[in-house]
Design a protein around this motif. Sequence first.
Motif, mmCIF file in Angstrom:
data_model
loop_
_atom_site.group_PDB
_atom_site.id
_atom_site.type_symbol
_atom_site.label_atom_id
_atom_site.label_comp_id
_atom_site.label_asym_id
_atom_site.label_seq_id
_atom_site.Cartn_x
_atom_site.Cartn_y
_atom_site.Cartn_z
ATOM 1 N N GLY A 72 -2.903 2.454 -2.898
ATOM 2 C CA GLY A 72 -1.965 3.280 -3.655
ATOM 3 C C GLY A 72 -1.688 2.650 -4.998
ATOM 4 O O GLY A 72 -0.538 2.509 -5.430
ATOM 5 N N LEU A 73 -2.770 2.258 -5.683
ATOM 6 C CA LEU A 73 -2.648 1.509 -6.942
ATOM 7 C C LEU A 73 -2.379 2.461 -8.108
ATOM 8 O O LEU A 73 -3.002 3.514 -8.232
ATOM 9 C CB LEU A 73 -3.946 0.732 -7.196
ATOM 10 N N VAL B 7 1.479 0.115 -5.071
ATOM 11 C CA VAL B 7 1.422 -0.963 -6.068
ATOM 12 C C VAL B 7 1.488 -0.347 -7.467
ATOM 13 O O VAL B 7 0.657 0.495 -7.818
ATOM 14 C CB VAL B 7 0.120 -1.781 -5.945
ATOM 15 N N ALA B 8 2.497 -0.767 -8.237
ATOM 16 C CA ALA B 8 2.607 -0.299 -9.628
ATOM 17 C C ALA B 8 2.367 -1.497 -10.549
ATOM 18 O O ALA B 8 3.159 -2.438 -10.563
ATOM 19 C CB ALA B 8 3.984 0.297 -9.880
ATOM 20 N N MET C 86 8.328 -0.426 -4.066
ATOM 21 C CA MET C 86 6.894 -0.623 -4.335
ATOM 22 C C MET C 86 6.685 -2.097 -4.634
ATOM 23 O O MET C 86 7.652 -2.838 -4.792
ATOM 24 C CB MET C 86 6.454 0.160 -5.581
ATOM 25 N N VAL C 87 5.415 -2.475 -4.751
ATOM 26 C CA VAL C 87 5.094 -3.785 -5.306
ATOM 27 C C VAL C 87 4.962 -3.579 -6.812
ATOM 28 O O VAL C 87 4.158 -2.756 -7.256
ATOM 29 C CB VAL C 87 3.765 -4.334 -4.732
ATOM 30 N N VAL D 254 0.417 -13.076 -2.302
ATOM 31 C CA VAL D 254 -0.145 -12.172 -1.297
ATOM 32 C C VAL D 254 0.944 -11.170 -0.914
ATOM 33 O O VAL D 254 2.101 -11.555 -0.711
ATOM 34 C CB VAL D 254 -0.591 -12.960 -0.049
ATOM 35 N N VAL D 255 0.577 -9.902 -0.865
ATOM 36 C CA VAL D 255 1.556 -8.897 -0.431
ATOM 37 C C VAL D 255 0.999 -8.155 0.776
ATOM 38 O O VAL D 255 -0.210 -7.942 0.889
ATOM 39 C CB VAL D 255 1.896 -7.884 -1.550
ATOM 40 N N SER D 256 1.906 -7.782 1.655
ATOM 41 C CA SER D 256 1.513 -6.974 2.812
ATOM 42 C C SER D 256 1.905 -5.524 2.544
ATOM 43 O O SER D 256 3.094 -5.191 2.489
ATOM 44 C CB SER D 256 2.202 -7.467 4.085
ATOM 45 N N LEU D 257 0.890 -4.692 2.385
ATOM 46 C CA LEU D 257 1.171 -3.283 2.086
ATOM 47 C C LEU D 257 1.678 -2.548 3.328
ATOM 48 O O LEU D 257 2.436 -1.586 3.209
ATOM 49 C CB LEU D 257 -0.086 -2.609 1.531
#
Lengths: 204, 342
Positions: B201-202, B226-227, B256-257, B307-310
């Motif tokens: 979802g970039l 992710v934005a 969001m990230v 590191v991100v966990s979506l």
Amino acid sequence: MPNIWVLKPEELPPPQSGYDLALWCTHNHMSATKVRTWAGWSETAIIARNVDSGVMLAFDSEPSEWVGTELVVGAGKVWRMDNHYMAWLDANALNTPEVGRALALAGIEVVVAHSDFQSNPFLDPLWRVVQSEQIFGLALGNVPRLYLPCEADPDEDGVQELDPVPGGFRATLSFRDLLSVRRLLAIHHGLRPGLYNSFPWWTT
Amino acid sequence: MTAPPETGLNSVVRLGLKLALAAKLGRDRAPLVDSPNSISLPRDRIKIGAVQWKADPVGRVGDWSNRVTRLFEEAADRHCHLIVFPEYLPLSLMGAIMPESTSVGSLTDRAIQGFLRSLAPVTFRHWHRWMASLSRRFSMVTIAGSGLTVSQGALVNLALGFNTDGSVLFSQPKWHPLPDEVRWGIAKGPICAPQVVGPWGLSVLVCNDATYFESFRMLQALDAKVAAVPVADPEARYTEGKARRGCFSRVQDVPMVGVVSAATGRLFGLRLTGKAGIYVPAALTPNASGILAESMHPVGEGLVSAVVSLALLEGYQKVQRAEHPVPLGHFVQALYQFKEDL
């Protein structure tokens, strides 16, 4: 430049004037809430809010003045002071950015809310509303604070401690500062209604 | 070469500068890269790199490409899957023909418009070629930042995203330019669909677009996770408050990230400050700070990563949507029934 006093819970203010509005967070049940008036108070509006019920009471020497100036938008109440509109918002409304936008576009210049973000004001949804809408925010808590647009704050962080006064704290608002900030960068003028209406995120 | 005079700058002069710039950039060719092996990108736990860039004009074109390459190398060393570069990354290349001392403060708005319209698209094409090549070489999804180009007669600030094979993933114009940008002839981005791509979802929002929660709401409606936010903040003084009111605040309201890549330094008289950072809703960080990674200093160059966990984010988004639903249609729609300022 109106003076607003934020009074400590359960402490009655001294019988003196010097403020245009007093905010008093009471922790008592509504029925137990006592709002006293005496010489010095009678000319002054008092807002008492019950933290359990969220109900806000406005008292004034002429209560009828409030009739017709009180609007309900989302959650919270709107009232007028010296031709400036103020709003009380609860946490739910603060976390919905459309509410802050609607109020600011309607002319609200001060939002008052309870704050649980004493250690990190930048996480306070009230601070976010203040920055997004270029308005003032009064964060009520153990240590009340004034939020203001970064450009109106000499420290450019948009957070100011209030001056202590007997029985509470004092905030002095300069609405001219808001005008200057909005001249510098008018966030509302940058809104793109044509774009938002083309790709709505709301149900139509 | 001295700075062009404020007045009397005509199309012949601009054409001369444009040709000189194109010639200099043409000598710094982006490397040809063989077809990379197809790589499998993770769907949940992804590693993101955010660049802090020193945007001062470069005297030698090769310095620019060497520094960009080094940042890719560092991201690769850290096993990043996604790298984000800042707003106006290509503008430093104008230093190849203009002295560092050239200042927007000494030029009229009209002269700046003329320079930008004739020279910026040359740097845009160079930047495009290099970022496509390096995305492919390092097999990294890349938000290349943004640059100025002329599209349908209008000067627009356009962000580009590249896939791991160097193909363009999407382009996204800046919708909410700053007043200075408008004075310099940069148009509001046209009304076009927000771009949200792939399993991550970039998406990308350019700088001041992140001031507006509406931008994030439009992305949220398309299931963005992710934005990326390339920025170049013309703030001489960095403060935490000013830094927190953009992307950081928006991802608290609309979960969001948020990945901020910042241009810093002095760019033709503009003092830029900002930190690269990776932000999430406060509840998703162990210390409730909302900050997964952030540069130490608001000027300089480097890379931060996290590191991100979506999957974790997606769960949180669902909870938030239930607790704080988007207000009813008629309420929001009524908000936007006024005419846009031109």
